[in-house]
Design an enzyme around this catalytic site. Structure first.
Site, PDB file in Angstrom:
ATOM      1  N   ARG A  24     -21.421   7.166  19.811  1.00 41.71           N
ATOM      2  CA  ARG A  24     -20.920   6.258  20.847  1.00 41.71           C
ATOM      3  C   ARG A  24     -21.236   4.852  20.379  1.00 41.71           C
ATOM      4  O   ARG A  24     -22.365   4.552  19.996  1.00 41.71           O
ATOM      5  CB  ARG A  24     -21.634   6.569  22.171  1.00 41.71           C
ATOM      6  CG  ARG A  24     -21.309   5.642  23.306  1.00 41.71           C
ATOM      7  CD  ARG A  24     -19.883   5.871  23.794  1.00 41.71           C
ATOM      8  NE  ARG A  24     -19.624   5.214  25.051  1.00 41.71           N
ATOM      9  CZ  ARG A  24     -19.398   3.915  25.187  1.00 41.71           C
ATOM     10  NH1 ARG A  24     -19.415   3.105  24.152  1.00 41.71           N
ATOM     11  NH2 ARG A  24     -19.162   3.413  26.388  1.00 41.71           N
ATOM     12  N   ASP A  46     -17.514  -0.946  25.740  1.00 43.89           N
ATOM     13  CA  ASP A  46     -16.846   0.045  26.577  1.00 43.89           C
ATOM     14  C   ASP A  46     -15.354  -0.203  26.479  1.00 43.89           C
ATOM     15  O   ASP A  46     -14.903  -1.347  26.507  1.00 43.89           O
ATOM     16  CB  ASP A  46     -17.316  -0.131  28.030  1.00 43.89           C
ATOM     17  CG  ASP A  46     -16.744   0.906  28.979  1.00 43.89           C
ATOM     18  OD1 ASP A  46     -16.489   2.050  28.547  1.00 43.89           O
ATOM     19  OD2 ASP A  46     -16.574   0.579  30.171  1.00 43.89           O
ATOM     20  N   GLU A  76     -10.880   4.464  29.734  1.00 45.65           N
ATOM     21  CA  GLU A  76     -10.989   5.922  29.590  1.00 45.65           C
ATOM     22  C   GLU A  76      -9.625   6.598  29.551  1.00 45.65           C
ATOM     23  O   GLU A  76      -8.723   6.242  30.298  1.00 45.65           O
ATOM     24  CB  GLU A  76     -11.787   6.506  30.765  1.00 45.65           C
ATOM     25  CG  GLU A  76     -13.231   6.079  30.817  1.00 45.65           C
ATOM     26  CD  GLU A  76     -14.065   6.586  29.658  1.00 45.65           C
ATOM     27  OE1 GLU A  76     -13.726   7.637  29.079  1.00 45.65           O
ATOM     28  OE2 GLU A  76     -15.060   5.933  29.337  1.00 45.65           O
ATOM     29  N   ARG A  78     -25.450  11.627  22.509  1.00 42.06           N
ATOM     30  CA  ARG A  78     -24.674  11.027  21.426  1.00 42.06           C
ATOM     31  C   ARG A  78     -25.501   9.968  20.708  1.00 42.06           C
ATOM     32  O   ARG A  78     -26.287   9.255  21.348  1.00 42.06           O
ATOM     33  CB  ARG A  78     -23.408  10.375  21.972  1.00 42.06           C
ATOM     34  CG  ARG A  78     -22.495  11.336  22.707  1.00 42.06           C
ATOM     35  CD  ARG A  78     -21.317  10.641  23.337  1.00 42.06           C
ATOM     36  NE  ARG A  78     -21.742   9.729  24.387  1.00 42.06           N
ATOM     37  CZ  ARG A  78     -20.910   9.142  25.251  1.00 42.06           C
ATOM     38  NH1 ARG A  78     -19.607   9.361  25.175  1.00 42.06           N
ATOM     39  NH2 ARG A  78     -21.368   8.321  26.180  1.00 42.06           N
TER      40      ARG A  78
END
Length: 187
Positions: free
Chosen positions: A67, A72, A75, A118
């Site tokens: 990650r 960010d 999604e 992750r």
């Protein structure tokens, strides 16, 4: 030469302290050697692009999900949300960026894994920051500042601000980006 050797020794000592100060549950699955943590960058081979901010890599013969630390993207595959605007574009751009070239991962002290297990890393291809590129091109926002300090946080904020100023991609939709993520879905 003596100054460089001394600096390398200091970095190695700091890495050892950082590694051993992280709770074992955060590093028990990391199969990377101590010498690789000392330099904080390790080579990896991309196996799969998951989405705009996550990839699977092969490191020392083990498959790991990575990650991207401090960013960010919208999604597209989360069961908790709909497909968000620019998610597919972020995925495609990330996939394009990590294909070919020499991939390296760089870690922050104390931030080696997230709550899903992750690896958290800065990702580079041929020395170019994938996070920085995604931020500059308006596919990502700076986020998840959980355990500061971070060595590239200010740089990432500057790259994000360039895209904001130019209203590129995620920044082109008024109200889409918030402090908690992204608002709006593709219908």
């Amino acid at each position: 030469m003596k100054k460089r050797t001394g600096a390398i020794a200091m970095i190695a000592a700091a890495a050892r302290i950082a590694l051993y100060s992280v709770p074992l549950e955060n590093v028990e699955n990391v199969t990377l050697s101590m010498s690789q943590y000392q330099v904080s960058e390790i080579p990896a081979k991309v196996v799969e692009t998951i989405d705009g901010d996550t990839i699977k890599v092969s490191v020392n013969g083990k498959i790991e999900t990575v990650r991207y630390i401090l960013i960010d993207t919208p999604e597209s595959k989360s069961p908790k949300t709909c497909v968000q605007f620019y998610a597919k574009e972020a995925f495609l751009r990330n996939s394009e960026l990590v294909k070919g070239g020499k991939v390296t991962l760089e870690f922050e002290q104390g931030n080696t894994r997230d709550s899903y297990g992750r690896l958290l890393a800065y990702v580079y291809v041929d020395g170019v920051s994938i996070q920085g590129t995604l931020l500059q091109e308006g596919y990502a926002r700076v986020a998840y500042i959980m355990n500061p300090p971070y060595k590239y946080l200010e740089r990432f904020r500057k790259e994000e601000n360039l895209a904001k100023k130019e209203k590129i991609n995620i920044w082109s939709r008024w109200g889409f980006v918030s402090n908690w993520g992204f608002n709006g879905c593709i219908k």
